[in-house]
Design a protein around this motif. Structure first.
Motif, short mmCIF file in Angstrom:
data_model
loop_
_atom_site.label_atom_id
_atom_site.label_comp_id
_atom_site.label_asym_id
_atom_site.label_seq_id
_atom_site.Cartn_x
_atom_site.Cartn_y
_atom_site.Cartn_z
N ARG A 86 0.80 -1.23 0.00
CA ARG A 86 0.00 0.00 0.00
C ARG A 86 0.82 1.27 0.00
O ARG A 86 0.36 2.30 -0.42
CB ARG A 86 -1.02 -0.01 1.12
N GLN A 87 2.05 1.23 0.43
CA GLN A 87 2.87 2.45 0.42
C GLN A 87 3.68 2.60 -0.88
O GLN A 87 4.31 3.62 -1.08
CB GLN A 87 3.83 2.47 1.63
N GLY A 106 0.35 6.91 -5.26
CA GLY A 106 0.49 5.87 -4.23
C GLY A 106 -0.67 4.90 -4.22
O GLY A 106 -1.80 5.24 -4.56
#
Length: 125
Positions: A86-87, A106
């Motif tokens: 997720r980052q 992102g």
């Protein structure tokens, strides 16, 4: 006067039953193993489906709109580990006039989708 109180009581009694019938929250993951990804389907400027080798579909809703992602339907990524998380960041690949990329966008968390949602996105005209 007792009738409105009875109706209110009946509505309040039915409320917990309605809450019990609510669907469970979808399963989420923070990362996907890159080797397990069979296909990606760009849905819009803010959504990408990842179809895994086991047939499961995981949708990533980007926290912010990623300009041109829905129109170009192509992106690149770099990671130093064997997972997309997720980052991590993606860049939209501009397919006209050579392969150029745009600013980074992102990922958000990955959310499991029903298998029927793997249908290809509608073609743009």
């Amino acid at each position: 006067m007792k009738q409105p109180a009875f109706i209110l009581f009946a509505l309040l009694a039915a409320a917990p039953a309605a809450a019990d019938n609510a669907p469970p929250p979808p399963e989420t993951r923070i990362c996907l193993n890159i080797a397990s990804i069979r296909q990606t389907l760009v849905r819009s400027d803010s959504a990408i489906d990842f179809v895994l080798r086991d047939g499961s579909i995981w949708r990533n809703i980007l926290p912010f709109r990623c300009a041109q992602l829905g129109a170009q339907r192509a992106f690149s990524y770099q990671t130093s580990i064997s997972q997309l998380c997720r980052q991590d960041l993606i860049k939209v690949v501009l397919q006209s006039g050579g392969q150029m990329t745009t600013a980074s966008c992102g990922f958000g968390p990955f959310e499991r989708q029903p298998t029927a949602s793997a249908a290809p996105p509608a073609k743009h005209r």
